[in-house]
Design a protein around this motif. Structure first.
Motif, mmCIF file in Angstrom:
data_model
loop_
_atom_site.group_PDB
_atom_site.id
_atom_site.type_symbol
_atom_site.label_atom_id
_atom_site.label_comp_id
_atom_site.label_asym_id
_atom_site.label_seq_id
_atom_site.Cartn_x
_atom_site.Cartn_y
_atom_site.Cartn_z
ATOM 1 N N PRO A 615 -20.027 15.087 20.729
ATOM 2 C CA PRO A 615 -19.513 16.326 21.315
ATOM 3 C C PRO A 615 -20.406 16.868 22.426
ATOM 4 C CG PRO A 615 -20.016 16.519 18.955
ATOM 5 C CD PRO A 615 -20.739 15.338 19.500
ATOM 6 N N ASN A 616 -19.876 17.896 23.106
ATOM 7 C CA ASN A 616 -20.660 18.657 24.082
ATOM 8 C C ASN A 616 -21.301 17.749 25.125
ATOM 9 O OD1 ASN A 616 -21.415 21.178 25.003
ATOM 10 N ND2 ASN A 616 -23.306 21.225 23.821
ATOM 11 N N VAL A 617 -20.543 16.726 25.542
ATOM 12 C CA VAL A 617 -21.057 15.765 26.518
ATOM 13 C C VAL A 617 -20.806 16.336 27.911
ATOM 14 C CG1 VAL A 617 -20.910 13.401 27.381
ATOM 15 C CG2 VAL A 617 -20.686 13.851 24.939
ATOM 16 N N ARG A 618 -21.711 17.152 28.353
ATOM 17 C CA ARG A 618 -21.620 17.767 29.673
ATOM 18 C C ARG A 618 -23.023 18.038 30.180
ATOM 19 N NH1 ARG A 618 -22.035 23.447 29.309
ATOM 20 N NH2 ARG A 618 -22.178 24.195 27.169
ATOM 21 N N ALA A 619 -23.150 18.149 31.467
ATOM 22 C CA ALA A 619 -24.466 18.371 32.073
ATOM 23 C C ALA A 619 -25.100 19.640 31.508
ATOM 24 C CB ALA A 619 -24.323 18.467 33.582
ATOM 25 N N GLY A 620 -26.351 19.524 31.111
ATOM 26 C CA GLY A 620 -27.068 20.637 30.514
ATOM 27 C C GLY A 620 -27.188 20.520 29.015
ATOM 28 N N ALA A 621 -26.257 19.791 28.381
ATOM 29 C CA ALA A 621 -26.308 19.574 26.941
ATOM 30 C C ALA A 621 -26.590 18.113 26.646
ATOM 31 C CB ALA A 621 -25.010 20.031 26.288
ATOM 32 N N PHE A 622 -25.735 17.246 27.142
ATOM 33 C CA PHE A 622 -25.955 15.801 27.041
ATOM 34 C C PHE A 622 -25.301 15.172 28.267
ATOM 35 C CE2 PHE A 622 -25.907 12.051 23.813
ATOM 36 C CZ PHE A 622 -26.715 11.341 24.656
ATOM 37 N N PRO A 623 -26.097 14.917 29.306
ATOM 38 C CA PRO A 623 -27.560 14.933 29.359
ATOM 39 C C PRO A 623 -28.124 16.341 29.517
ATOM 40 C CG PRO A 623 -26.695 14.372 31.507
ATOM 41 C CD PRO A 623 -25.508 14.468 30.591
ATOM 42 N N ARG A 624 -29.357 16.484 29.060
ATOM 43 C CA ARG A 624 -30.048 17.745 29.245
ATOM 44 C C ARG A 624 -30.541 17.854 30.683
ATOM 45 N NH1 ARG A 624 -33.949 16.528 24.195
ATOM 46 N NH2 ARG A 624 -34.122 14.646 25.471
ATOM 47 N N TRP A 625 -30.721 19.089 31.145
ATOM 48 C CA TRP A 625 -31.299 19.289 32.468
ATOM 49 C C TRP A 625 -32.753 18.827 32.451
ATOM 50 C CZ3 TRP A 625 -27.510 19.942 35.566
ATOM 51 C CH2 TRP A 625 -26.461 20.817 35.312
ATOM 52 N N TYR A 626 -33.195 18.305 33.566
ATOM 53 C CA TYR A 626 -34.605 17.939 33.686
ATOM 54 C C TYR A 626 -35.395 19.174 34.082
ATOM 55 C CZ TYR A 626 -38.939 15.905 35.388
ATOM 56 O OH TYR A 626 -40.263 15.611 35.596
#
Length: 734
Positions: A615-626
Motif C-alpha cells: 500500500p501507499n506506493v507514492r512518492a514520499g511514502a514508498f519511495p521515501r523522500w531523500y
C-alpha cells in the motif's frame, strides 16, 4: 576457497544454502550459520527445520567470541544493548559539549559555531547516525579525524570548478547561490568544517569511553571489538577457525564492512571455508553501511541461480520492468496468479479497498498468516490497521514500530504511572476517561477544580514540589492528583461518577501496597488484570490486538526485570518513557500466528507469503523522500556539512552542493528504494496487490512505482482502479 551463491529473490539461494549446510554436517563438519539480521536468520531456520546447529546473527556471534576470549580488554559482564539504550549513553557523552565545558571551547581552540549545533537535538541525532556508520565501518575516532582533516585540506586547497555548467544545471535554483563563493568564503567554510570534525571526533571518542569500556555494546560495537581482539590475538582466531571450519552466511548483500572484517579475521582475507548467499540487486541497506560490492568481490567460486521458483510470471515481469532487466519465465508460473494495481481517490478509500481485498482472500480459504501488508516503514500505518480491525480481521504489526506509543500500551503504562506518580495528570486523565472507569468530561472538569471548602491536610506524603516558576499557581500542578487520591471533590460528583472514582481509589491503594511485595512483572500483570478494560467483544480482532500488545509489553518488562533485578517500578517507567520518545525503537518479534501481518520490508527479509499487499506506493511514502543529514562523511573528501554556519552568505555550503552533484546521492537513494520495492514484490508466491491514493507526482524527485506499473501494461496485471466501488455493507471475518 570461499563460495558465493548469487541470484535474484526467489531463485532458491536460501534453499541451496540449507542443502549445503546439511551436507557439511553429514560430512562431520561443525558449521556455523550466520545471518546479517534476525528476520533473515529466522527464515533460514525454517528451511533447516531446527537443524541449524550454531545459528545466530553476526553480532551475537561476535559477543560470544568476546565473552569466551580469555582477555578482551573489556570489563565484564558484557551486555548487548540496542541503539535506543546507546542513544541515552551518547547523550550523556554529549552533555559537556552542549554546556560548552570542553577544554577546547574554554581555551578557544574550537569555535562552537559549527553547522547544525544551533539546534542541539537535531545535531546529536545526526552525529549519532554518523557515529553508528563509522562504527559499522570500523573507522576509529583518530582515523576519522585524520581522514576528515586530509579530505578538507585536499578539497579547499584546490576547489573544483563550482561554475561548471553541469553542476549549475543539476543544482536547484534555490541552492545555486551556495556555489557563488569567494576565496575568503571558502576559507571560512574550511575553518568551520575543521572545527566540526574535531568536535565529532571528540564526541565519538567520549561515547566509546562510556560505552565500550563499561561492557555495554551495541551490535556494531560487538563486531568491532571482536575483530580487534581476533587481530590482536591470532591464536584465538585460530581456535575459532578450528571450532568452526566452515561458515554459511545468508543475505550477505547486507553485510557491513565491519562484519566483513570480522569474517576475515577468522577465515582470512579470502574467506576460506565461507559460503555466502546473496543478491546485490536486493541490497537495501547501502545508506546504512552495507557494502555488497566489497563482499561479493572476495568470493572465489560463484554459483549463479537464475530460475525463478517463487514469483508468478506477472510479478516477475513487473519486478524486472522496475529493475530494468530482462525477465525469465518463472518455473512456478501459472495462469491463476498475478498482479493487481489500484489507485484510490482518497486514503480512506484505499484502506477500505485493502480491507475488503483481505476479506475476499480469507473467505477464499487463505489463512491469516498467508497474507502480508508490506510498507517501507510501519511507523505510521494506523489507518490501514484500523480499517482491518473495523472488519474484525486480526492484525499484527512487525517492524520499526514503537510499541510504547501504541494505544493499548499507553493505557497499560498509564495505570502503572497512576501507581507510581498520580501527579502525571495526562496519564491519570487517560485512565479515568478510559473504558474501565469512563468518567465524563464534566466529572473530569470537576476533579480538576479547587474544592469549595478545601481543608488543609496535616500530612501530605504524596505531595510533590511544583516545578513551575513565576506567577503560576503551584496547586494547579497538583489539584487533579489531590482530588483523586484525597477525595476533596467527591461530594461534587454525581453518584455514578463518585462510585467509579472510589473504585479506582481502592484499586490504586491495593496496587501501591502490592508494589512493595510483588516483582515488577507480577505487579504489572496484577494491575492490568484489575484495571484494564477489554478492547472490543470477546474473541474480536480488537481484543486480539490488545492481547498481542500487552504480551509484547510484558516481554519488555520481563526482559528489563531480568537485566535489572533490583529495579523499581519508577525506573522501568523512565525506561519506557525514553523508549517512547525514540525514533530508533522497533518491534521485530512476533507474538504468535493467526493474524494478517503488517510488516516493514526489513522485518520481512527472507520470508515469503502467498499474498502480498504493497500500500501507499507514492512518492514520499514508498519511495521515501531523500533527506540528507546535517552533515555527511566521505573517506576521500572528509566532512561535508549541509548547513552553513556563522556569517554565511548562503543556506548551504559549496562543498555539500558539489558533493550532491558528484555522488548523485539522491539518485542513488532512489535506486535503493527501487530495489526495496522489487524485493518486496518478490516476497509473493501467488498474488500481489499494489495500491496508492490521490494523484501521483511527475516522478522527478522520486519515482512513482505504481504509475510505472500502470503504464507498462504488464501481461497478467489487472488495474482495478476503475472497477471498484465501496461495499454498501460492512463485511467482517468472525
Amino acid at each position: 576457497m570461499s563460495t558465493i551463491i548469487a541470484g535474484p529473490a526467489g531463485s532458491g539461494k536460501s534453499t541451496e544454502l540449507a542443502r549445503r549446510i546439511r551436507a557439511a554436517r553429514l560430512e562431520g563438519s561443525a558449521p556455523i550459520v550466520l545471518g546479517s539480521s534476525e528476520p533473515s536468520l529466522e527464515a533460514l531456520r525454517e528451511k533447516l527445520d531446527g537443524d541449524a546447529a550454531h545459528a545466530e546473527t553476526i553480532d551475537r556471534f561476535a559477543l560470544r567470541l568476546l565473552r569466551d576470549a580469555p582477555s578482551s580488554g573489556l570489563e565484564r559482564p558484557l551486555e548487548l544493548i540496542d541503539d535506543v539504550a546507546a542513544a541515552v549513553i551518547f547523550e550523556r557523552a554529549a552533555a559537556p559539549l552542549l554546556t560548552l565545558e570542553w577544554a577546547e571551547f574554554v581555551e578557544a581552540q574550537v569555535d562552537p559555531e559549527v553547522p547544525g549545533l544551533r539546534a542541539p537535538s537535531r545535531f546529536l541525532e545526526a552525529a549519532f547516525r554518523l557515529i553508528r556508520k563509522l562504527r559499522s565501518a570500523q573507522i576509529a575516532p583518530d582515523a576519522f579525524l585524520q581522514s576528515a582533516l586530509t579530505g578538507a585540506a585536499a578539497f579547499y586547497a584546490q576547489p573544483p570548478n563550482l561554475a561548471h555548467p553541469d553542476l549549475l544545471f543539476y543544482t536547484k535554483d534555490s541552492y545555486r547561490d551556495s556555489l557563488d563563493v569567494s576565496a575568503a568564503e571558502l576559507q571560512r567554510q574550511y575553518r568551520r568544517e575543521i572545527d566540526l570534525a574535531k568536535i565529532l571526533a571528540k564526541l565519538y571518542a567520549s561515547y566509546l569511553d562510556l560505552l565500550v569500556s563499561h561492557g555495554c555494546l551495541t551490535a556494531r560495537d560487538a563486531v568491532a571489538e571482536a575483530t580487534r581482539v581476533l587481530h590482536e590475538r591470532p591464536a584465538e582466531a585460530a581456535a575459532v577457525r578450528e571450532r568452526y571450519p566452515v561458515a554459511f552466511v545468508d543475505d550477505a548483500q547486507d553485510l557491513s564492512l565491519g562484519e566483513l572484517e570480522l569474517l576475515k579475521a577468522v577465515y582470512g582475507d579470502g574467506l576460506d571455508g565461507v559460503t555466502l548467499a546473496g543478491d546485490a540487486n536486493s541490497a537495501t541497506e547501502r545508506f546504512r553501511g552495507a557494502r555488497p560490492d566489497r563482499v561479493f568481490a572476495v568470493a572465489g567460486e560463484r554459483v549463479d541461480l537464475v530460475d525463478q521458483h517463487r514469483s508468478p510470471f506477472a510479478l516477475e515481469l513487473a519486478a524486472n520492468h522496475l529493475a530494468g532487466s530482462a525477465a525469465r519465465v518463472p518455473i512456478s508460473a501459472s495462469a491463476e496468479v498475478g498482479l493487481s494495481l489500484f489507485r484510490a481517490a482518497t486514503r480512506r478509500a484505499e484502506t477500505q479497498y485493502i480491507s475488503e481485498y483481505a476479506i475476499e482472500l480469507l473467505a477464499a480459504g487463505a489463512a491469516h498468516d498467508d497474507i502480508v501488508i508490506l510498507f517501507r516503514s510501519v511507523a505510521n500505518v494506523r489507518a490501514y490497521e484500523e480499517a482491518l480491525l473495523d472488519r474484525n480481521v486480526c492484525v499484527e504489526i512487525v517492524g520499526d514500530l514503537n510499541l510504547f506509543l501504541q494505544p493499548a500500551a499507553l493505557d497499560a503504562l498509564a495505570l502503572l504511572w497512576n501507581v507510581h506518580d498520580p501527579y502525571r495528570h495526562d496519564l491519570l486523565l487517560r485512565t479515568l476517561s478510559g473504558p474501565a472507569f469512563a468518567l465524563s468530561d464534566a466529572s473530569l472538569y470537576t476533579l480538576c477544580n479547587e474544592p469549595p471548602d478545601a481543608q488543609a491536610m496535616l500530612f501530605e506524603s504524596e505531595q510533590p514540589e511544583s516545578t513551575r516558576a513565576g506567577r503560576w499557581d503551584a496547586k494547579r500542578d497538583l489539584r487533579l492528583g489531590w482530588n483523586v487520591t484525597r477525595g476533596d471533590q467527591d461530594a461534587q460528583l454525581t453518584v455514578p461518577a463518585r462510585e467509579r472514582l472510589l473504585r479506582f481509589r481502592a484499586l490504586r491503594t491495593s496496587w501501591v501496597r502490592a508494589s512493595r511485595s510483588l516483582s515488577l512483572p507480577d505487579l504489572a500483570r496484577a494491575i492490568w488484570d484489575e484495571g484494564l478494560a477489554r478492547a472490543g467483544d470477546a474473541g474480536s480482532a480488537r481484543a486480539d490486538r490488545q492481547q498481542r500488545v500487552l504480551r509484547r509489553l510484558l516481554d519488555r518488562i520481563d526482559a528489563f526485570a531480568g537485566s535489572h533485578p533490583d529495579a523499581s517500578l519508577g525506573e522501568f517507567l523512565e525506561y519506557a518513557d525514553a523508549r517512547a520518545q525514540s525514533d530508533l525503537e522497533a518491534c521485530e518479534s512476533s507474538t504468535g500466528p493467526g493474524a494478517v501481518r503488517i510488516m516493514s520490508i526489513d522485518a520481512a527479509r527472507g520470508h515469503e507469503f502467498d499474498h502480498v499487499v504493497l500500500p501507499n506506493v507514492r512518492a514520499g511514502a514508498f519511495p521515501r523522500w531523500y533527506a540528507p543529514d546535517a552533515f555527511l562523511y566521505s573517506p576521500s573528501l572528509g566532512m561535508i556539512a549541509k548547513e552553513n554556519a556563522g556569517d554565511a552568505v548562503a543556506a548551504r555550503t559549496a562543498k555539500f552542493t558539489y558533493y550532491m552533484f558528484r555522488t548523485k546521492a539522491r539518485e542513488q537513494y532512489n535506486k535503493e528504494e527501487r530495489r526495496a520495492f522489487v524485493y518486496a514484490l518478490r516476497r509473493a508466491r501467488r498474488t500481489a496487490l499494489v495500491t496508492s491514493s490521490e494523484r501521483s507526482t511527475r516522478g522527478i524527485t522520486a519515482p512513482e512505482f505504481l504509475t510505472e506499473l500502470q503504464k507498462a501494461a504488464i501481461p497478467g496485471a489487472i488495474d482495478r482502479s476503475d472497477r471498484w466501488r465501496p461495499a454498501r455493507t460492512v463485511y467482517s471475518v468472525g
